[in-house]
Every structure is written in C-alpha cells, then in structure tokens.
Scaffold this active site. Sequence first.
Site, PDB file in Angstrom:
ATOM      1  NE  ARG A   1      -4.599   3.170   0.150  1.00 55.90           N
ATOM      2  CZ  ARG A   1      -5.697   2.517   0.498  1.00 55.90           C
ATOM      3  NH1 ARG A   1      -6.885   2.973   0.142  1.00 55.90           N
ATOM      4  NH2 ARG A   1      -5.626   1.409   1.204  1.00 55.90           N
TER       5      ARG A   1
ATOM      6  CG  ASP B   1      -2.063   0.971   1.128  1.00 57.79           C
ATOM      7  OD1 ASP B   1      -1.930   1.988   0.417  1.00 57.79           O
ATOM      8  OD2 ASP B   1      -3.097   0.731   1.787  1.00 57.79           O
TER       9      ASP B   1
END
Length: 185
Positions: A123, A121
């Site tokens: 983000r 991930d």
Amino acid sequence: MEVKVSKKAKLPTRFGDFIIQSFNYKDKDHLCIIKGEIKEKMNIRIHSECLTGDALGSLKCDCREQLEYALKYINENGGMVIYLRQEGRGIGLFNKINAYALQDEGFDTLEANLKLGFKDDEREYSLVEFILEYYNIKEVSLLTNNPQKLKAISKDVKRVPIIMKENEFNKNYLKVKECKMGHML
C-alpha cells in the site's frame, strides 16, 4: 499528482447520515465519507479496501469491524473515513485470494504475500496527503493501530486506538500484524 474530484453527495447509512466524495487517482475511485463540518483538526480513519471483510463479512481479518467502528465513531464525533481502493494490502483481489490459498496451506499473511513475489505491504498513502491538503486539514486524530499510516501523514497527528476482539479465524492474523508488522494491538 493527477487526481479528479467528484461532487459531494448525501450518503444515508445504518451508521448515520454522511457526505460522500470520490477521488479518482491512478484509475481507481477512492472515497471520503464525511460527517460534520470539515475543520483544520479532524478525526480520520484511513481504511484500505477489503472486499472479503468489508462486504462479505470474512472472519479471517478485522477489517469490517474496524470500518464499522470508525463509521460509528465518525458519526458520533465528526470527521472522515478515507476509503482507499488498495485491496489485499495493495496486491489486488486476485492475488489476495491466492494468498488466502497459501494461508490455507499454513503460511501466515505476510509469508503468503512474500511467496507470491510481493512485499509484505504494497500500500501507499500519497493520496491521503492530497486529500488532507484539498480539505486544508492541518491536524489529524487518526483511528489506527498501524504505524505505517501514522508515518504516512506529514501533518500534526495523534493516534486514536481502534482495537477489535479476535476470533478463532483471525487470531493468527492479528498476532502477525502485532509481532511482524508492529501494529499496536
């Protein structure tokens, strides 16, 4: 942190009438979709862009269902959807499609990202903190299943579950989110 903030505008939708405002950060335009008065305590959904799900209705994820649920919830209860332009868990649309191709070969969503040279991930949520400060929000009822989003907020935060039903195409995707990413499904 260099952020440009747009003016506010009306946004009538099939979910209700909202106010929309854009925050330009790192050359991307992110959105706040607001219902009601902005208060120190707010219902908030942090939603990362998913063109394939949000706009095209892909059944490989639950993104569109979560966004629609959040817009309905915010319309009824007041609050804000923070729409972050972080496609494909932050790897971008081009790489997301390449990850989809790897998934077609049998890799799960995390394995595909790793095979492409990314973290599971990519983000980041620093803009969320800026937005909360900008609006002077002190307490958050966060519509999420993602423990990373809960950790990203330094304010007083409580979780509001946002559970969607699985389908034949996203069953493994949801299992990976729960078992490998710690999502609270």
